[in-house]
Design an enzyme around this catalytic site. Structure first.
Site, short mmCIF file in Angstrom:
data_model
loop_
_atom_site.label_atom_id
_atom_site.label_comp_id
_atom_site.label_asym_id
_atom_site.label_seq_id
_atom_site.Cartn_x
_atom_site.Cartn_y
_atom_site.Cartn_z
N LEU A 18 0.82 -1.22 0.00
CA LEU A 18 0.00 0.00 0.00
C LEU A 18 0.86 1.26 0.00
O LEU A 18 2.00 1.27 0.46
CB LEU A 18 -0.96 0.01 1.19
CG LEU A 18 -0.43 -0.14 2.61
CD1 LEU A 18 0.09 1.17 3.15
CD2 LEU A 18 -1.56 -0.66 3.48
N GLY A 53 10.97 10.55 -1.74
CA GLY A 53 11.24 10.57 -0.30
C GLY A 53 10.33 9.57 0.37
O GLY A 53 9.90 8.59 -0.23
N CYS A 108 9.64 4.72 3.00
CA CYS A 108 9.87 3.39 2.42
C CYS A 108 11.02 3.34 1.41
O CYS A 108 11.98 2.60 1.63
CB CYS A 108 8.59 2.89 1.77
SG CYS A 108 7.21 2.89 2.91
N LYS A 124 14.65 4.05 2.74
CA LYS A 124 15.04 3.02 3.72
C LYS A 124 15.21 1.65 3.05
O LYS A 124 16.18 0.93 3.29
CB LYS A 124 13.96 2.93 4.80
CG LYS A 124 14.04 1.73 5.72
CD LYS A 124 12.91 1.74 6.73
CE LYS A 124 11.63 1.12 6.25
NZ LYS A 124 11.51 -0.33 6.35
C1 UGA Z 1 5.81 3.06 -1.55
C2 UGA Z 1 5.32 2.08 -2.63
O1 UGA Z 1 4.74 2.80 -3.71
C3 UGA Z 1 4.29 1.11 -2.04
O2 UGA Z 1 3.91 0.15 -3.03
C4 UGA Z 1 4.92 0.39 -0.84
O3 UGA Z 1 3.98 -0.49 -0.23
C5 UGA Z 1 5.37 1.41 0.18
O4 UGA Z 1 6.33 2.31 -0.44
C6 UGA Z 1 6.02 0.68 1.33
O5 UGA Z 1 7.03 0.03 1.13
O6 UGA Z 1 5.43 0.65 2.42
P1 UGA Z 1 4.87 5.33 -0.44
O7 UGA Z 1 6.26 5.49 0.07
O8 UGA Z 1 3.73 5.45 0.48
O9 UGA Z 1 4.71 3.86 -1.14
O10 UGA Z 1 4.64 6.42 -1.59
P2 UGA Z 1 4.82 6.48 -3.18
O11 UGA Z 1 3.54 6.93 -3.76
O12 UGA Z 1 5.40 5.27 -3.73
O13 UGA Z 1 5.86 7.69 -3.34
C7 UGA Z 1 7.22 7.58 -2.92
C8 UGA Z 1 7.98 8.82 -3.36
O14 UGA Z 1 8.20 8.81 -4.78
C9 UGA Z 1 7.28 10.13 -3.07
O15 UGA Z 1 8.21 11.09 -2.64
C10 UGA Z 1 6.69 10.53 -4.40
O16 UGA Z 1 6.44 11.89 -4.53
C11 UGA Z 1 7.78 10.06 -5.35
N1 UGA Z 1 7.33 9.81 -6.75
C12 UGA Z 1 6.37 8.88 -6.99
C13 UGA Z 1 7.91 10.51 -7.79
O17 UGA Z 1 8.81 11.38 -7.58
N2 UGA Z 1 7.51 10.26 -9.07
C14 UGA Z 1 6.56 9.34 -9.35
O18 UGA Z 1 6.24 9.14 -10.55
C15 UGA Z 1 5.97 8.64 -8.28
#
Ligand code: UGA
Length: 441
Positions: free
Chosen positions: A157, A264, A267, A270
């Site tokens: 998620l 950032g 998840c 780390k």
């Molecule tokens: C992430 C994964 O997407 C989940 O599938 C996973 O379960 C979770 O880590 C975890 O290991 O618990 P999350 O960290 O909540 O989820 O958020 P994301 O939506 O993945 O975004 C992570 C970062 O990437 C954010 O800073 C977001 O702004 C950035 N991002 C995301 C981008 O810079 N570009 C994108 O196209 C997508």
């Protein structure tokens, strides 16, 4: 089914509330008595759309209960461990909370009255490859007179859409040697996967690696597009067009190909560090994953250089600037490893004043940034741009689209640095605003 969920963080609370919503009797255990007291009154310690309602509803119908005592859940026989696995300074994964939870469970098992039936433990916490086998050894050492299965059931998620992601998963992965555990798991998830039937059964090791590899792959997509964005900044073109062009190929797909200031959150940073550590232990050099991390670390600097190129240190020191977004992404109050926070910390000593706006994360930001004297927090987007020289965008909130863009003409330098490519270039140029995005020429 009767199940226990251990840990009431993002993963634990969403898992507990969603399994309760699916009709199970769920006991959620957390050693923090204070947290449990609040949760009993449906007070959630973080912002997550839809979660508070789900907790409140299921507390009322008694499908969900909270306790800080392991003994209260000992009859459940099915346990989901969702405790944190933070990063140690060395980069290795700290499994102390996980092992403590397992030890507490095993202790209760030994004291329990019903010694006959089998127990099933599912690990949802993100764990390095080899952890399930380590736990199995711990269980064996206890010499219990009943068997305990240990399985990996990683969670995928995303914060900000956690309830929806849990209820509509792309897949459910179970890594186990136990056929009974696999059967129980399939039964539990049946209401949400019966249509897609994406229930993937693997060995524990594969399941542990699937979780890390998925996060590392998504992070690599982001670093990849951020690197390509530098090319369009130099040669011209627009990274959004490139994303559409590339992403239309179903083998590539357009998700997680949004260029920006880098990823950032709690998840990706780390888990990439943890994964690199697992490679190192195996004496393998993870060149690609290291590059993903390096590109990400550099991306914030690349963005900041766009500002430094236009303003000398002396000029910058006289500027009042506005920052939109402080959480690590939109729709969350989580500021862990937020690039927005890092940008505020980098700019604060260099400018006269920073006005910050964020719809949700201000409380957490105030705590984190309390030692910076030249920042203030604004309640509205409009007040945040008043008397400001230029705007810096660091999260991808959709409210930036519906904002009356005419108000941006009050920016004294007529400049916007958009770290998330949120604004329309043509609209900005019609307002005679100089616009600097990521990879937009
Ligand atoms: C992430 C994964 O997407 C989940 O599938 C996973 O379960 C979770 O880590 C975890 O290991 O618990 P999350 O960290 O909540 O989820 O958020 P994301 O939506 O993945 O975004 C992570 C970062 O990437 C954010 O800073 C977001 O702004 C950035 N991002 C995301 C981008 O810079 N570009 C994108 O196209 C997508």
């Amino acid at each position: 089914m009767k199940i226990s969920v251990i840990g009431s963080g993002y993963v634990g609370l969403v898992t507990a509330a969603c399994f309760a919503e699916l009709g199970n009797k769920v006991t959620c255990i957390d050693i923090s008595k204070q947290k449990i007291q609040s949760l009993k009154q449906s007070k959630i310690p973080f912002y997550e759309p839809g979660l508070e309602n789900l907790v409140e509803k299921n507390l009322k119908c008694k499908n969900l209960s909270f306790t800080s005592k392991y003994a209260d859940a000992i009859e459940d026989k099915i346990y989901f461990i969702c405790v944190g696995t933070p990063q140690r300074k060395s980069g290795s994964v700290n499994l102390d909370y996980l092992f403590a939870a397992i030890d507490s469970l095993l202790k209760e098992f030994q004291q329990g009255i019903d010694q006959d039936s089998k127990r099933h433990i599912f690990i949802k916490s993100t764990i390095p490859p080899g952890t399930i086998r380590k736990i199995e050894k711990k269980v064996l050492l206890r010499k219990l007179n009943f068997s305990v299965s240990i399985s990996s059931n990683p969670e995928f998620l995303k914060e900000g859409s956690a309830v929806n992601d849990f209820m509509k998963p792309d897949r459910v992965v179970i890594g186990s040697d136990s056929n009974t555990a696999k059967k129980i798991c399939k039964e539990l998830y049946k209401p949400i996967i019966w249509k897609s039937n994406r229930f993937i059964e693997t060995t524990p090791e594969s399941s542990e690696i699937i979780k890390y590899a998925s996060n590392a792959f998504l992070a690599t997509k982001i670093s990849f597009i951020n690197e390509i964005a530098k090319l369009t900044d130099f040669y011209g073109g627009d990274i959004n067009e490139i994303r559409s062009g590339m992403g239309s190929d179903v083998r590539i797909n357009p998700n997680f190909l949004y260029a920006g200031i880098g990823f950032g959150g709690s998840c990706f940073p780390k888990d990439l560090t943890g994964l690199i550590h697992s490679f190192k232990k195996a004496k393998i050099n993870p060149e690609l994953i290291k590059a993903t991390v390096n590109v990400n670390n550099e991306q914030k600097e690349y963005f900041l250089r766009k500002i430094y190129k236009l303003y000398s240190p002396k000029e910058l020191s006289k500027k009042t600037i506005t920052i939109w977004g402080i959480a690590f992404k939109s729709n969350t109050d989580d500021i862990r490893e937020s690039v927005g926070i890092k940008i505020v910390k980098a700019l604060s000593p260099k400018v006269a004043k920073i006005n910050i706006y964020d719809a949700i994360a201000i409380k957490n930001a105030k705590n984190e940034l309390s030692n910076l004297s030249n920042i203030s927090f604004n309640k509205t987007l409009a007040s945040s741009v008043k008397n400001s020289h230029f705007l810096v965008i660091t999260t991808d909130s959709k409210e930036f689209w519906s904002f009356d863009h005419d108000l941006l003409t009050t920016l004294q330098d007529n400049r916007i640095f958009d770290g998330r490519n949120m604004l329309d270039i043509d609209a900005m140029s019609a307002l005679e605003i100089e616009y600097f995005g990521i990879g937009r020429g």
